[in-house]
Design an enzyme around this catalytic site. Sequence first.
Site, PDB file in Angstrom:
ATOM      1  CB  CYS A   2      -0.856   0.035   1.254  1.00 31.13           C
ATOM      2  SG  CYS A   2      -1.732  -1.476   1.588  1.00 31.13           S
ATOM      3  NE  ARG A  27       5.231   1.291  -1.203  1.00 27.47           N
ATOM      4  CZ  ARG A  27       6.288   1.362  -0.410  1.00 27.47           C
ATOM      5  NH1 ARG A  27       7.288   2.140  -0.740  1.00 27.47           N
ATOM      6  NH2 ARG A  27       6.353   0.684   0.701  1.00 27.47           N
ATOM      7  CD1 TRP A  75      -1.125  -6.491  -0.559  1.00 25.27           C
ATOM      8  CD2 TRP A  75      -0.318  -6.102  -2.598  1.00 25.27           C
ATOM      9  NE1 TRP A  75      -0.532  -7.643  -1.005  1.00 25.27           N
ATOM     10  CE2 TRP A  75      -0.027  -7.443  -2.241  1.00 25.27           C
ATOM     11  CE3 TRP A  75       0.097  -5.626  -3.845  1.00 25.27           C
ATOM     12  CZ2 TRP A  75       0.656  -8.314  -3.092  1.00 25.27           C
ATOM     13  CZ3 TRP A  75       0.777  -6.502  -4.683  1.00 25.27           C
ATOM     14  CH2 TRP A  75       1.047  -7.820  -4.303  1.00 25.27           C
ATOM     15  CG  ASN A 101       0.564   2.011   3.756  1.00 25.74           C
ATOM     16  OD1 ASN A 101      -0.525   2.063   3.193  1.00 25.74           O
ATOM     17  ND2 ASN A 101       1.648   2.600   3.280  1.00 25.74           N
ATOM     18  N   GLY A 102      -0.233  -1.455   6.548  1.00 21.50           N
ATOM     19  CA  GLY A 102       0.104  -2.375   7.633  1.00 21.50           C
ATOM     20  C   GLY A 102      -1.066  -3.298   7.937  1.00 21.50           C
ATOM     21  CD  GLU A 482      18.822 -12.031  -7.868  1.00 25.68           C
ATOM     22  OE1 GLU A 482      18.308 -12.628  -6.905  1.00 25.68           O
ATOM     23  OE2 GLU A 482      18.302 -11.023  -8.365  1.00 25.68           O
ATOM     24  CE  LYS A 486      15.520 -10.477 -10.126  1.00 22.74           C
ATOM     25  NZ  LYS A 486      15.948  -9.843  -8.903  1.00 22.74           N
ATOM     26  CD  GLU A 489      11.594 -11.110  -8.725  1.00 25.17           C
ATOM     27  OE1 GLU A 489      10.831 -10.896  -7.774  1.00 25.17           O
ATOM     28  OE2 GLU A 489      12.776 -10.733  -8.710  1.00 25.17           O
ATOM     29  CG  HIS A 505      24.465 -36.066  -5.434  1.00 30.55           C
ATOM     30  ND1 HIS A 505      24.968 -37.303  -5.085  1.00 30.55           N
ATOM     31  CD2 HIS A 505      25.542 -35.248  -5.566  1.00 30.55           C
ATOM     32  CE1 HIS A 505      26.289 -37.231  -4.983  1.00 30.55           C
ATOM     33  NE2 HIS A 505      26.665 -36.003  -5.277  1.00 30.55           N
ATOM     34  CE  LYS A 600      12.148  -2.036  -5.544  1.00 33.94           C
ATOM     35  NZ  LYS A 600      12.986  -3.017  -6.248  1.00 33.94           N
TER      36      LYS A 600
HETATM   37  O1  M6R Z   1      13.828  -4.368  -0.030  1.00 32.35           O
HETATM   38  P1  M6R Z   1      14.464  -5.710   0.199  1.00 32.35           P
HETATM   39  O2  M6R Z   1      15.783  -5.852  -0.443  1.00 32.35           O
HETATM   40  O3  M6R Z   1      14.554  -6.044   1.670  1.00 32.35           O
HETATM   41  O4  M6R Z   1      13.479  -6.767  -0.437  1.00 32.35           O
HETATM   42  C1  M6R Z   1      13.692  -8.143  -0.290  1.00 32.35           C
HETATM   43  C2  M6R Z   1      12.878  -8.953  -1.286  1.00 32.35           C
HETATM   44  O5  M6R Z   1      11.512  -8.790  -1.036  1.00 32.35           O
HETATM   45  C3  M6R Z   1      13.196  -8.545  -2.731  1.00 32.35           C
HETATM   46  O6  M6R Z   1      14.558  -8.662  -3.013  1.00 32.35           O
HETATM   47  C4  M6R Z   1      12.406  -9.403  -3.721  1.00 32.35           C
HETATM   48  O7  M6R Z   1      12.889 -10.714  -3.715  1.00 32.35           O
HETATM   49  C5  M6R Z   1      12.471  -8.781  -5.127  1.00 32.35           C
HETATM   50  N1  M6R Z   1      11.212  -8.932  -5.780  1.00 32.35           N
HETATM   51  C6  M6R Z   1      13.545  -9.368  -5.968  1.00 32.35           C
HETATM   52  O8  M6R Z   1      13.544  -8.962  -7.281  1.00 32.35           O
END
Ligand code: M6R
Length: 605
Positions: A2, A27, A75, A101-102, A482, A486, A489, A505, A600
């Site tokens: 949010c 966000r 959200w 928010n929260g 990583e 990428k 997602e 294995h 985000k």
């Molecule tokens: O703001 P942060 O680095 O703490 O966020 C951590 C994860 O939520 C963030 O890296 C998430 O995995 C991203 N979508 C990666 O692209």
Amino acid sequence: MCGIVGYIGKRDVAPLLLEGLQRLEYRGYDSAGVVVTSPKAPGLKMVKAKGRVRDLEAKIPARFKGTTGIAHTRWATHGAPSDVNAHPHMSADNKVAVVHNGIIDNAAELRRKLEAEGVEFLSETDTEVLTHLIARSTAEKLEDKVRQAVRMIEGTYGIAVLHADFPDRIVVARNGSPVVLGIGEKEMFVASDIAALVMHTRQIVTLDDGEMATLKADDFRTYTTEGTRTTSEPTTVEWEAESYDMGGHDTYMHKEIFEQADAVDRVLRGRIDDRFSTVHLGGLNLGAREARQIRRVKILGCGTSYHAGLIGAQMIEELARIPADAEPASEFRYRNAVVDPDTLYVAVSQSGETYDVLAAVQELKRKGARVFGVVNVVGSAIAREADAGIYVHAGPEVCVVSTKCFTNTTVAFALLALHLGRTRDLSVRDGKRIIEGLRRLPGQITEILKQEEQIKELAELYADARSMLFIGRVRGYPVAREASLKLKEVSYIHAEAYPASELKHGPLALIEPALPTVAIVPDDDLLEKNRAALEEIKAREGKILAVAHQHQEKADQTIVVPKNEDELDPILMGIPLQLLAYHTAKALGRDIDKPRNLAKSVTVE
Ligand code: M6R
């Protein structure tokens, strides 16, 4: 997640708030709303809409005027996305409006109590509880009404409150969800993210947990939820409003991938000490004697930041010879970990607001641990909670999918590893070697990005894969992890990362022509072992895309990246795979900057 925006001053508030909401769109959200008032014409006017900010804008009538207002992108957590569940939430007498928010943990219990007292709820949200608590308070001042209400709730909140009887002020409060004040000339702003403020002011005040503020057009004051005044001097944010523009790119992801050479240059700037072949990390406050007392390093982060931490742990072990490992903060915080006074804990976060990381930091500090932060957003909750730290200076990262922050965080870890190493047994010669390697990074990133056309073709070739396997060994394994995150997602293609050493294995059973493998093959002492893994895959007719320092015969295609020092190679090897993920998502028509179901910064449990 949010977003909150608020303004009090002389300007026509609705367009200003809508613009602020647009800045927070990245966000992730599913509905939006706005409420305005003005001292000249008190009374609250509200519009809410399911969908995008443009849907809200379309619903706003011509005579929706005011000089004070609060707005929100929601959200959904409690109740589906809908007009009625969107924020602000208004009291039955139309006097109190709240954006939040929260998550309020005891919302169900408070709701039952309020309903028993005859309060009628309109929405399914937890936030509406707060609105009624404020509206029913008999306190005289708005500040006291809000104070009483927030002291009754358990959970996390960043809130902004408007009251028709107090049109000269906005009252805000924070507990676990960011609230930032923007200080202007005879006007004040509030937002949950500085992205919504920097086009108006760069003077900001970040509230602490348990802190509240009253904003008037020409004044602000901060105090605790117990009512004690606090002192909050505005600080100047470095990030320019232009950093939030797309700058000719079609998406923020593309823009941010291409910003990486400059971003790495920034994280290095002013930190290299050639005289002693080490680095200055001013924010660490760590004397050499103390540095030598560190017996272990434990890195905690989530998602991409955790992966950067995996690379960081290897660098610290290699360069400083201190045992180091990384763990998801989301796991660590729940497992009653043994906290050791001689361990340096490092919390990694782009946003500095990720709740799982913040909770881990708070738990560690409660147990007396020393915690450093490796954070991008200056003044964020984790940066402030940590005892010391390193800012990664990547600049604002808008795309939900993290790219430049990952790279800069790995560079920040290289600096930390070098610093720790040079207080121990890393020789001047090796220190120099690493510094020279760090200085080569920006140019090498530029070289990699020049291969975009080839990578785009590869992405189009593999875009119809149902799944992809990413493999790497030792230094290459976190890169594979990583890269696999990428891809999944942003393209929604299933991807799995495995250590190349573990192939036989189990995962070898999956290999067939329809499962492409992306293999990280650095030119280091494990090259031959990695080549053997490629042979094994090829023997089973698996397709292979290699990311390597030289053409790989067994691979169907190779993306060749420039060689750096062995320890620093992981920083570079993931970069072409960011582009691969981007172009795959593009080929599949995905919403690149806002992948489904993701936000985000994850500031809730
Ligand atoms: O703001 P942060 O680095 O703490 O966020 C951590 C994860 O939520 C963030 O890296 C998430 O995995 C991203 N979508 C990666 O692209």
